[in-house]
Design a protein around this motif. Structure first.
Motif, PDB file in Angstrom:
ATOM      1  N   VAL A 107       0.833  -1.199   0.000  1.00 55.36           N
ATOM      2  CA  VAL A 107       0.000   0.000   0.000  1.00 55.36           C
ATOM      3  C   VAL A 107       0.871   1.254   0.000  1.00 55.36           C
ATOM      4  N   ALA A 108       1.879   1.297   0.858  1.00 53.83           N
ATOM      5  CA  ALA A 108       2.760   2.466   0.925  1.00 53.83           C
ATOM      6  C   ALA A 108       3.501   2.669  -0.397  1.00 53.83           C
ATOM      7  N   TRP A 109       3.926   1.576  -1.035  1.00 52.12           N
ATOM      8  CA  TRP A 109       4.612   1.700  -2.331  1.00 52.12           C
ATOM      9  C   TRP A 109       3.639   2.228  -3.382  1.00 52.12           C
ATOM     10  N   SER A 110       2.379   1.804  -3.313  1.00 54.27           N
ATOM     11  CA  SER A 110       1.386   2.306  -4.273  1.00 54.27           C
ATOM     12  C   SER A 110       1.147   3.805  -4.073  1.00 54.27           C
ATOM     13  N   TRP A 111       1.248   4.287  -2.823  1.00 54.11           N
ATOM     14  CA  TRP A 111       1.119   5.732  -2.588  1.00 54.11           C
ATOM     15  C   TRP A 111       2.194   6.494  -3.354  1.00 54.11           C
ATOM     16  N   LEU A 112       3.412   5.970  -3.341  1.00 56.58           N
ATOM     17  CA  LEU A 112       4.506   6.619  -4.067  1.00 56.58           C
ATOM     18  C   LEU A 112       4.217   6.624  -5.568  1.00 56.58           C
ATOM     19  N   CYS A 113       3.897   5.468  -6.108  1.00 53.71           N
ATOM     20  CA  CYS A 113       3.640   5.363  -7.556  1.00 53.71           C
ATOM     21  C   CYS A 113       2.488   6.265  -7.981  1.00 53.71           C
ATOM     22  N   GLU A 114       1.420   6.276  -7.197  1.00 53.39           N
ATOM     23  CA  GLU A 114       0.258   7.107  -7.514  1.00 53.39           C
ATOM     24  C   GLU A 114       0.599   8.589  -7.448  1.00 53.39           C
ATOM     25  N   SER A 115       1.419   8.987  -6.478  1.00 57.07           N
ATOM     26  CA  SER A 115       1.766  10.412  -6.372  1.00 57.07           C
ATOM     27  C   SER A 115       2.633  10.845  -7.555  1.00 57.07           C
ATOM     28  N   LEU A 116       3.549   9.995  -8.003  1.00 54.34           N
ATOM     29  CA  LEU A 116       4.366  10.336  -9.171  1.00 54.34           C
ATOM     30  C   LEU A 116       3.493  10.506 -10.419  1.00 54.34           C
ATOM     31  N   VAL A 117       2.562   9.589 -10.613  1.00 55.48           N
ATOM     32  CA  VAL A 117       1.681   9.662 -11.780  1.00 55.48           C
ATOM     33  C   VAL A 117       0.750  10.870 -11.683  1.00 55.48           C
ATOM     34  N   SER A 118       0.137  11.095 -10.513  1.00 50.22           N
ATOM     35  CA  SER A 118      -0.822  12.188 -10.375  1.00 50.22           C
ATOM     36  C   SER A 118      -0.167  13.564 -10.554  1.00 50.22           C
TER      37      SER A 118
END
Length: 194
Positions: A107-118
């Motif tokens: 979940v924490a890794w997905s937060w990083l990936c999502e923030s980079l994309v957003s």
């Protein structure tokens, strides 16, 4: 900022100037700090403290912290597959139930990936770790209870020297890790006075 002598390359100067562009949440308090000098010929670093309310620097309002480092080697580095590398850290305390979740790392890794994309931060060569730290107290400290923290460490190669979106993505990650609710899309953060 750290440099190993010589003139500052135009791309590095452009990258540093682009860090002034993003409008970050007011709960994010940035400070320039000494950068690691041995990792690249040109480096810069920022730290952030995330607080529970805008402008509040009371230690009781402290929710988390982080670090954002820019590395630049005009000759490039093979492992980076580019001339820039962004290295980040975001760390915060968690509620015990969340800290015990087996999916916390994903979940924490997905937060990083999502923030980079957003934030539209073009990148490649993304790598890193998510660490869960459980501290148990004994003896005279038993009244303090246990403590659970999550730490996201990552690095990536930005596609351009325009690093503003990368800073904004890291700040978004740090706020999420610290437990702040996302800002609704219809709300615009006001620029800080300089």
């Amino acid at each position: 900022m750290s440099s190993q002598g010589g003139e500052i390359p135009a791309d590095f100067e452009r990258a540093l100037l682009s860090l002034r562009e993003p409008r970050l949440r007011r709960e994010v308090h940035l400070e320039e700090v000494p950068a690691p000098a041995r990792l690249a010929p040109f480096t810069a670093a920022l730290t952030a403290e995330i607080t529970s309310s805008p402008g509040d620097l009371d230690p009781d309002a402290f929710l988390g912290h982080g670090r954002f480092v820019v590395l630049h080697d005009p000759a490039g580095q093979e492992a980076w597959q580019g001339t820039f590398r962004v290295v980040v850290l975001a760390r915060a305390r968690l509620e015990e139930e969340m800290g015990a979740d087996a999916l916390l790392g994903e979940v924490a890794w997905s937060w990083l990936c999502e923030s980079l994309v957003s934030q539209g931060a073009g990148f490649s060569q993304l790598s890193g770790t998510v660490t869960r730290v459980l501290s148990e107290t004994f003896g005279g400290l038993e009244l303090a209870g246990g403590d659970v923290e999550v730490e996201v460490r990552a690095s990536w190669t930005p596609h351009t020297p325009e690093l503003g979106p990368h800073l904004a993505a890291w700040a978004e990650l740090a706020c999420t890790v610290a437990g702040l609710e996302p800002v609704p899309a219809v709300v615009t953060s006001l620029a800080r006075r300089r």
